[in-house]
Design an enzyme around this catalytic site. Sequence first.
Site, PDB file in Angstrom:
ATOM      1  N   VAL A   1       0.901  -1.056   0.020  1.00 39.48           N
ATOM      2  CA  VAL A   1       0.038   0.143   0.080  1.00 39.48           C
ATOM      3  C   VAL A   1       1.000   1.296  -0.219  1.00 39.48           C
ATOM      4  CG1 VAL A   1      -1.767   1.032   1.312  1.00 39.48           C
ATOM      5  CG2 VAL A   1      -1.727  -1.420   1.330  1.00 39.48           C
ATOM      6  N   CYS A   2       0.517   2.079  -0.867  1.00 43.37           N
ATOM      7  CA  CYS A   2       1.495   3.569  -0.866  1.00 43.37           C
ATOM      8  C   CYS A   2       2.913   3.070  -1.183  1.00 43.37           C
ATOM      9  CB  CYS A   2       0.963   4.296   0.461  1.00 43.37           C
ATOM     10  SG  CYS A   2       1.556   5.953   0.431  1.00 43.37           S
ATOM     11  N   THR A   3       3.745   3.712  -0.360  1.00 43.28           N
ATOM     12  CA  THR A   3       5.041   3.807  -0.665  1.00 43.28           C
ATOM     13  C   THR A   3       5.790   2.389  -0.091  1.00 43.28           C
ATOM     14  OG1 THR A   3       5.457   4.809   1.627  1.00 43.28           O
ATOM     15  CG2 THR A   3       5.663   6.241  -0.608  1.00 43.28           C
ATOM     16  N   GLY A   4       4.642   1.290   0.407  1.00 39.23           N
ATOM     17  CA  GLY A   4       5.263  -0.013   0.689  1.00 39.23           C
ATOM     18  C   GLY A   4       5.909  -0.545  -0.411  1.00 39.23           C
TER      19      GLY A   4
ATOM     20  N   THR B   1       2.558   3.186  -6.935  1.00 40.20           N
ATOM     21  CA  THR B   1       2.613   3.712  -5.449  1.00 40.20           C
ATOM     22  C   THR B   1       2.223   4.960  -5.846  1.00 40.20           C
ATOM     23  OG1 THR B   1       4.086   4.004  -3.746  1.00 40.20           O
ATOM     24  CG2 THR B   1       5.064   4.776  -5.815  1.00 40.20           C
TER      25      THR B   1
END
Length: 330
Positions: A106-109, A126
């Site tokens: 999720v996101c910058t994961g 991202t």
Amino acid sequence: MTERPVLAVLFDGVQSLDVTGPVEVFAGAAILTRDPAAYRLTTASLDGKPVRTSSGLVLVPDTTLAGAPPAHTLLVPGGPGTRHPDPALTDWLREHGPRAERLVSVCTGALLLAAAGLLDGRRATTHWASCRELAENHPSVEVDPDPIFVRDGRIATSAGVTAGIDLALALVEEDHGRDAALSIARHLVVFLRRPGNQAQFSAQLAAQTAHREPLREVQSWITEHPGGDLSVTALAARARLSPRHFARAFLEETGTTPGRYVDRIRIEHARRLLEETTRGIEEIARAAGYGTAEAMRRAFVKRLGSPPSEYRRRFRTPVREHAASSATTQ
């Protein structure tokens, strides 16, 4: 019933909603299916100690990563903590990421997955503000900055924050069907209507606003009249420029061509009409500037991967349908 254990990775500087959003979706599915083991949820940090999120909230993990049970779905959230991760976390992901049947960020994961080499040769996304960083630091990753989430085999990556909820709902729909995902979406008061290839921004936000007044007026005209004559010649005349000068100036000031801008405006308008009204396909095609249902079908298949009829079936706004059905019973 098939068990799909979910392991959420925690670390200092994690974005709390990247964790809690998807976790609430999976927890809701376990309740809906009346099977607590359907998505047995575990949270873990490297040392098992509490972590402080980017907002200051403290999350207490269930266990250490080393002691965590095998996961069907490994959830890697984002947040400022992904910028300078503990090397031990990257090493753990490199070793255990390939073992999960589904690897989800999720996101910058996605930055953590890329650092562990798990996105090499794959398509990923991202948060829009980090897409350039991901592409520049990991050239072997095919970064797509547009969609809210991307599926590439067993790996799924999503855009910022709430896109993690969209991705989790899509996974529940894949596992248990649309009705289950729809029930969870209603419980969380969100719409089950955002396909993965929906843009992170509307066309107006994705493109820059032109500096010159005539070009800004043209942008507004396109948005307000998607069914009109939006050829370069017609738009250039509205801006009082030659077609060649207009096309060059529009690209320089907005970052996209007039044709691409018009295409995105039209497909967004058509999608809204499909989601929020009962108007027929032919009527919507004319209102959105496609002229014919076949032209709109080709545009939808190319851009969204499904024809308008299928898009409407999957993403028609459930709140309106639910409200209408409730009204008829009163």
